[in-house]
Design a protein around this motif. Structure first.
Motif, PDB file in Angstrom:
ATOM      1  N   LYS A  26       0.835  -1.212   0.000  1.00  0.00           N
ATOM      2  CA  LYS A  26       0.000   0.000   0.000  1.00  0.00           C
ATOM      3  C   LYS A  26       0.866   1.258   0.000  1.00  0.00           C
ATOM      4  CE  LYS A  26      -3.686   2.389   2.460  1.00  0.00           C
ATOM      5  NZ  LYS A  26      -4.367   2.854   1.298  1.00  0.00           N
ATOM      6  N   ASN A  27       1.907   1.264   0.813  1.00  0.00           N
ATOM      7  CA  ASN A  27       2.818   2.409   0.867  1.00  0.00           C
ATOM      8  C   ASN A  27       3.523   2.610  -0.478  1.00  0.00           C
ATOM      9  OD1 ASN A  27       4.305   4.541   1.946  1.00  0.00           O
ATOM     10  ND2 ASN A  27       5.925   3.191   2.647  1.00  0.00           N
ATOM     11  N   HIS A  28       3.922   1.521  -1.108  1.00  0.00           N
ATOM     12  CA  HIS A  28       4.607   1.605  -2.394  1.00  0.00           C
ATOM     13  C   HIS A  28       3.681   2.128  -3.490  1.00  0.00           C
ATOM     14  CE1 HIS A  28       6.854  -0.102  -5.937  1.00  0.00           C
ATOM     15  NE2 HIS A  28       7.776   0.611  -5.305  1.00  0.00           N
ATOM     16  N   VAL A  29       2.438   1.698  -3.484  1.00  0.00           N
ATOM     17  CA  VAL A  29       1.464   2.185  -4.460  1.00  0.00           C
ATOM     18  C   VAL A  29       1.213   3.682  -4.245  1.00  0.00           C
ATOM     19  CG1 VAL A  29      -0.945   2.010  -5.211  1.00  0.00           C
ATOM     20  CG2 VAL A  29       0.375  -0.063  -4.806  1.00  0.00           C
ATOM     21  N   THR A  30       1.099   4.092  -2.984  1.00  0.00           N
ATOM     22  CA  THR A  30       0.895   5.511  -2.682  1.00  0.00           C
ATOM     23  C   THR A  30       2.084   6.346  -3.138  1.00  0.00           C
ATOM     24  OG1 THR A  30      -0.474   4.918  -0.775  1.00  0.00           O
ATOM     25  CG2 THR A  30       0.380   7.156  -0.841  1.00  0.00           C
ATOM     26  N   ARG A  31       3.299   5.828  -2.940  1.00  0.00           N
ATOM     27  CA  ARG A  31       4.496   6.549  -3.402  1.00  0.00           C
ATOM     28  C   ARG A  31       4.555   6.609  -4.928  1.00  0.00           C
ATOM     29  NH1 ARG A  31       9.384   3.985  -1.222  1.00  0.00           N
ATOM     30  NH2 ARG A  31       8.101   2.416  -0.231  1.00  0.00           N
ATOM     31  N   ALA A  32       4.094   5.563  -5.601  1.00  0.00           N
ATOM     32  CA  ALA A  32       4.051   5.576  -7.069  1.00  0.00           C
ATOM     33  C   ALA A  32       3.064   6.634  -7.560  1.00  0.00           C
ATOM     34  CB  ALA A  32       3.662   4.197  -7.598  1.00  0.00           C
ATOM     35  N   LEU A  33       1.921   6.740  -6.897  1.00  0.00           N
ATOM     36  CA  LEU A  33       0.946   7.772  -7.247  1.00  0.00           C
ATOM     37  C   LEU A  33       1.500   9.168  -6.958  1.00  0.00           C
ATOM     38  CD1 LEU A  33      -2.229   5.990  -5.894  1.00  0.00           C
ATOM     39  CD2 LEU A  33      -1.944   6.791  -8.230  1.00  0.00           C
ATOM     40  N   LEU A  34       2.223   9.311  -5.858  1.00  0.00           N
ATOM     41  CA  LEU A  34       2.824  10.594  -5.497  1.00  0.00           C
ATOM     42  C   LEU A  34       3.858  11.029  -6.527  1.00  0.00           C
ATOM     43  CD1 LEU A  34       3.298  12.879  -3.354  1.00  0.00           C
ATOM     44  CD2 LEU A  34       5.022  11.373  -2.363  1.00  0.00           C
ATOM     45  N   SER A  35       4.682  10.100  -6.975  1.00  0.00           N
ATOM     46  CA  SER A  35       5.743  10.466  -7.920  1.00  0.00           C
ATOM     47  C   SER A  35       5.190  10.860  -9.289  1.00  0.00           C
ATOM     48  CB  SER A  35       6.756   9.334  -8.066  1.00  0.00           C
ATOM     49  OG  SER A  35       6.180   8.237  -8.728  1.00  0.00           O
ATOM     50  N   LEU A  36       4.066  10.287  -9.678  1.00  0.00           N
ATOM     51  CA  LEU A  36       3.516  10.597 -11.002  1.00  0.00           C
ATOM     52  C   LEU A  36       2.513  11.745 -10.975  1.00  0.00           C
ATOM     53  CD1 LEU A  36       3.732   9.698 -13.938  1.00  0.00           C
ATOM     54  CD2 LEU A  36       1.879   8.115 -13.511  1.00  0.00           C
ATOM     55  N   PHE A  37       1.692  11.827  -9.924  1.00  0.00           N
ATOM     56  CA  PHE A  37       0.606  12.810  -9.881  1.00  0.00           C
ATOM     57  C   PHE A  37       0.679  13.782  -8.707  1.00  0.00           C
ATOM     58  CE2 PHE A  37      -1.187   9.184 -12.221  1.00  0.00           C
ATOM     59  CZ  PHE A  37      -1.489   9.818 -13.408  1.00  0.00           C
ATOM     60  N   GLY A  38       1.741  13.721  -7.917  1.00  0.00           N
ATOM     61  CA  GLY A  38       1.909  14.652  -6.808  1.00  0.00           C
ATOM     62  C   GLY A  38       0.986  14.342  -5.643  1.00  0.00           C
ATOM     63  N   GLU A  39       0.733  15.368  -4.845  1.00  0.00           N
ATOM     64  CA  GLU A  39      -0.095  15.199  -3.643  1.00  0.00           C
ATOM     65  C   GLU A  39      -1.521  14.770  -3.973  1.00  0.00           C
ATOM     66  OE1 GLU A  39       0.746  15.310  -0.413  1.00  0.00           O
ATOM     67  OE2 GLU A  39       2.836  15.584  -1.006  1.00  0.00           O
TER      68      GLU A  39
END
Length: 109
Positions: A26-39
């Motif tokens: 879950k943390n890794h998926v959230t970080r992937a979303l953060l890196s591509l789409f920001g906050e």
């Protein structure tokens, strides 16, 4: 239209990782979303419905209106804790039950 989309994914990591839990995924998926789409991307609610630590296979659930963003974030994700990785998206469906069957293996009687 359904409220959620379900993704059957497999996390493939190059090298050895000691232990992975559903919280790590879950943390890794959230970080992937953060890196591509920001906050805005990091605020997308993604749930890990099930996770098998032996095979690194997981069932993820996300709101259907954010499905494309989640799918693209997983497709473009390339690292897990400094190791090369890739998410193999095996099946996607708006119905959780349909992830259980494989129409290619079905035999008609």
């Amino acid at each position: 239209m359904n409220q959620y989309f379900y993704l059957d994914v497999n996390l493939l990591i190059e090298g050895k990782v000691s232990f992975i839990t559903s919280a790590h995924v879950k943390n890794h998926v959230t970080r992937a979303l953060l890196s591509l789409f920001g906050e805005v991307g990091a605020s997308i609610p993604v749930d890990v419905i099930s996770f098998n630590p032996e095979t690194c296979c997981a069932i993820l659930r996300c709101p259907s209106k954010f499905y494309v963003k989640v799918h693209s974030s997983l497709s473009l994700c390339g690292q897990y804790e400094g190791l090369k990785c890739v998410y193999r998206i095996r099946k996607v469906s708006p119905y959780l039950l349909s992830l259980l069957s494989n129409s290619r293996d079905h035999k008609h009687s």
